[in-house]
Design an enzyme around this catalytic site. Structure first.
Site, short mmCIF file in Angstrom:
data_model
loop_
_atom_site.label_atom_id
_atom_site.label_comp_id
_atom_site.label_asym_id
_atom_site.label_seq_id
_atom_site.Cartn_x
_atom_site.Cartn_y
_atom_site.Cartn_z
N ASP A 79 0.83 -1.20 0.00
CA ASP A 79 0.00 0.00 0.00
C ASP A 79 0.87 1.25 0.00
OD1 ASP A 79 0.99 -0.44 2.56
OD2 ASP A 79 -0.96 -0.66 3.51
N GLU B 164 -9.57 -1.16 5.33
CA GLU B 164 -10.22 -0.78 6.57
C GLU B 164 -11.55 -1.52 6.75
OE1 GLU B 164 -8.62 0.73 8.68
OE2 GLU B 164 -7.84 2.70 8.12
N ASP C 2 -7.68 -1.96 14.25
CA ASP C 2 -9.09 -2.11 13.84
C ASP C 2 -9.28 -3.31 12.91
OD1 ASP C 2 -7.95 -1.24 11.48
OD2 ASP C 2 -9.15 0.59 11.31
N HIS D 95 -7.50 -4.06 10.18
CA HIS D 95 -7.16 -3.93 8.75
C HIS D 95 -5.89 -4.70 8.41
CE1 HIS D 95 -4.78 -0.13 9.95
NE2 HIS D 95 -3.89 -0.80 9.25
C1 GLP Z 1 -0.38 0.18 8.73
C2 GLP Z 1 -0.11 -0.55 7.39
C3 GLP Z 1 -0.33 -2.02 7.53
C4 GLP Z 1 0.19 -2.47 8.89
C5 GLP Z 1 -0.68 -1.91 9.97
C6 GLP Z 1 -0.14 -2.15 11.36
O1 GLP Z 1 -1.16 1.28 8.65
N1 GLP Z 1 -0.79 -0.06 6.24
O2 GLP Z 1 0.30 -2.72 6.46
O3 GLP Z 1 0.17 -3.85 8.98
O4 GLP Z 1 -1.00 -0.57 9.74
O5 GLP Z 1 0.96 -1.36 11.63
P1 GLP Z 1 2.02 -1.71 12.77
O6 GLP Z 1 2.69 -2.95 12.33
O7 GLP Z 1 2.95 -0.54 12.78
O8 GLP Z 1 1.26 -1.86 14.01
#
Ligand code: GLP
Length: 261
Positions: free
Chosen positions: A67, A143, A136, A138
């Site tokens: 992404d 989302e 949440d 995702h």
């Molecule tokens: C982000 C990314 C995801 C990631 C998630 C968790 O916003 N787009 O690919 O897995 O949120 O992030 P983190 O690993 O820093 O908790």
């Protein structure tokens, strides 16, 4: 779904790194799906260490990120193109151009998303997709409410995700972009092996839903229950909502050594 409970993030990183090294041993030109965020850092640290020790090479491999934020300047340190370069790509030996991501500055967004899907297809699809999970539920930036059949497209981030990610933008929620481009849930499901890492108490609810909840767009990661080869690595802090924790531990302990993940 294979659930592996590990004591801490470093242990998750080692298990995932083992799987990636085994893949590259048998298929040096493998296609890796790369996630950004804090969750995969232990994997990237471990792979960088093994690369320095001469144990693994990415010289023939390719990568696709999940992404990208929409609208961040190309040189912005938090654009995912730059984050993945800093966190992983520049620390190993991928050839120039071997790792691609969706272009968050594309003028024709729909064409960019279609082209990104096509590029993954031309590369032969993703062999192993690394994933984190948002608080949440995702995955990538899909989302709550995301179609379980979604493909790469533009999405709006929830307030929760923007607050979670504000730490990368000096704590300023307003500085976190509102829109992103993200692989869809159906895109991610096409990866041949999916390895999701979830660590920390703030992930416990999402992990409970992912592994033991009903499949629902309310918790997008639950779509991975439909994947024929999904591995979920969960540390003790993120595992507190699991009802079947003892069963997962016992199953992993009894797993034959030759099997890998
Ligand atoms: C982000 C990314 C995801 C990631 C998630 C968790 O916003 N787009 O690919 O897995 O949120 O992030 P983190 O690993 O820093 O908790």
């Amino acid at each position: 779904m294979e659930v592996i409970l590990v004591p801490d993030p470093a242990a998750a990183g080692a298990v995932a790194a083992d799987a990636i090294c085994a893949l590259l041993d048998r298929k040096p030109d493998a296609v890796l799906g790369l996630a950004t965020g804090g969750s995969p850092l232990a994997i990237y640290d471990e792979l960088a260490r093994r690369h320095r020790a001469g144990r693994v090479s990415f010289a023939a491999a390719r990568g696709f990120t999940l992404d990208e934020y929409v609208g961040l300047p190309a040189d912005h340190p938090e654009s995912y193109r730059n984050v993945i370069d800093r966190d992983f790509v520049s620390r190993v030996d991928f050839p120039p151009g071997a790792v691609q991501g969706p272009d968050g500055l594309a003028v024709d967004v729909e064409a960019e998303c279609a082209e990104y899907e096509a590029a993954i297809g031309r590369a032969g699809g993703v062999d192993l997709q690394i994933l984190g999970i948002g608080t949440d539920g995702h995955i990538a930036f899909n989302e709550p409410g995301s179609s379980l059949a979604s493909r790469t497209r533009i999405k709006s981030l929830t307030r929760q995700t923007r607050m979670d990610n504000a730490r990368f933008f000096g704590g300023d929620v307003a500085a976190v972009p509102v829109h992103c481009l993200t692989q869809g849930l159906a895109t991610i499901l096409e990866a041949r092996h999916v390895v999701l890492v979830a660590t920390g108490a703030h992930k416990a609810e999402a992990v409970g839903q992912l592994i033991e909840g009903p499949i629902s767009a309310r918790w997008p990661a639950t779509v991975l229950q439909l994947h024929p080869r999904a591995t979920v690595l969960v540390d003790d802090d993120a595992a507190t909502r699991l009802e079947l924790g003892d069963y997962y531990r016992q199953t992993y302990r009894a797993k034959p050594d030759w099997q890998g993940i």
